[in-house]
Design an enzyme around this catalytic site. Structure first.
Site, PDB file in Angstrom:
ATOM      1  CB  CYS A 170      -0.924   0.007   1.222  1.00  0.00           C
ATOM      2  SG  CYS A 170       0.028  -0.016   2.749  1.00  0.00           S
TER       3      CYS A 170
ATOM      4  CB  CYS B 221      -2.141  -3.082   8.080  1.00  0.00           C
ATOM      5  SG  CYS B 221      -3.263  -2.965   6.684  1.00  0.00           S
TER       6      CYS B 221
HETATM    7 FE1  FES Z   1      -1.301   0.407   4.349  1.00  0.00          FE
HETATM    8 FE2  FES Z   1      -2.852  -0.686   6.134  1.00  0.00          FE
HETATM    9  S1  FES Z   1      -3.401  -0.131   4.124  1.00  0.00           S
HETATM   10  S2  FES Z   1      -0.767  -0.245   6.314  1.00  0.00           S
END
Ligand code: FES
Length: 142
Positions: free
Chosen positions: A33, A102
Site C-alpha cells: 500500500c 498492515c
Molecule cells: Fe497500508 Fe494498512 S493499508 S498499512
C-alpha cells in the site's frame, strides 16, 4: 468488521510520537500500500525502556503498532525480536484478512529499530535478524 480492541487502539493509540536521541530507529514501508512506519527505541542495559512510533498508515497499522509497542515495552531486545504480527493480531482479537499485511509494519519496524541499535553499538546482528533483513530487502525490490 473491527474488534473493540482494534477500535480502542486506533482511536486512542499508545506510544505515538518520537524519542529524541533514540538508541534505535527503524523505518519500513509496506510494499502493498506504500504506507510507512517509523519506530523509536530507548534502550538501557538491553531493556526497552521507552518506545514510540509514527506512521503514515491506515487504522489497522496504527492499532497493531500501538499494541506491539505495549507488548515490547519493558522487555529485552531479544524478546522484542520474537514478537510476531500473529501475536499482535491475536491480542487485538483478530483483523479482517485484507488488513493482515498492515500488521507486518509494526513487527518489521521494531526489528529494524533493534538492528539499528545493534549496529550503532557495534554489536553483531543475531542470525535471525540478519536473515529477516535480507528477506525484507529482497521483498522491497519485488
Ligand atoms: Fe497500508 Fe494498512 S493499508 S498499512
Amino acid at each position: 468488521m473491527y474488534t473493540n480492541e482494534v477500535m480502542d487502539h486506533f482511536t486512542n493509540p499508545r506510544n505515538v510520537g518520537e524519542i529524541e536521541n533514540a538508541d534505535g530507529i527503524g523505518t519500513v514501508g509496506n510494499a502493498k500500500c506504500g504506507d510507512i512506519m517509523k519506530m523509536y527505541l530507548k534502550i538501557d542495559n538491553g531493556i526497552i525502556t521507552d518506545i514510540k512510533f509514527k506512521t503514515f498508515g491506515c487504522g489497522a497499522a496504527i492499532a497493531t503498532s500501538s499494541m506491539a509497542t505495549e507488548l515490547v515495552k519493558g522487555k529485552t531486545v531479544e524478546e522484542a525480536l520474537k514478537l510476531t504480527n500473529k501475536e499482535v493480531i491475536d491480542r487485538l482479537g483478530g483483523l479482517p484478512p485484507a488488513k493482515i499485511h498492515c500488521s507486518v509494519l509494526a513487527e518489521e519496524s521494531i526489528r529494524a529499530a533493534v538492528a539499528d541499535y545493534y549496529q550503532k553499538t557495534g554489536r553483531e546482528l543475531p542470525e535471525s535478524l540478519k536473515k529477516s533483513l535480507e528477506h525484507d530487502n529482497a521483498h522491497g525490490e519485488e
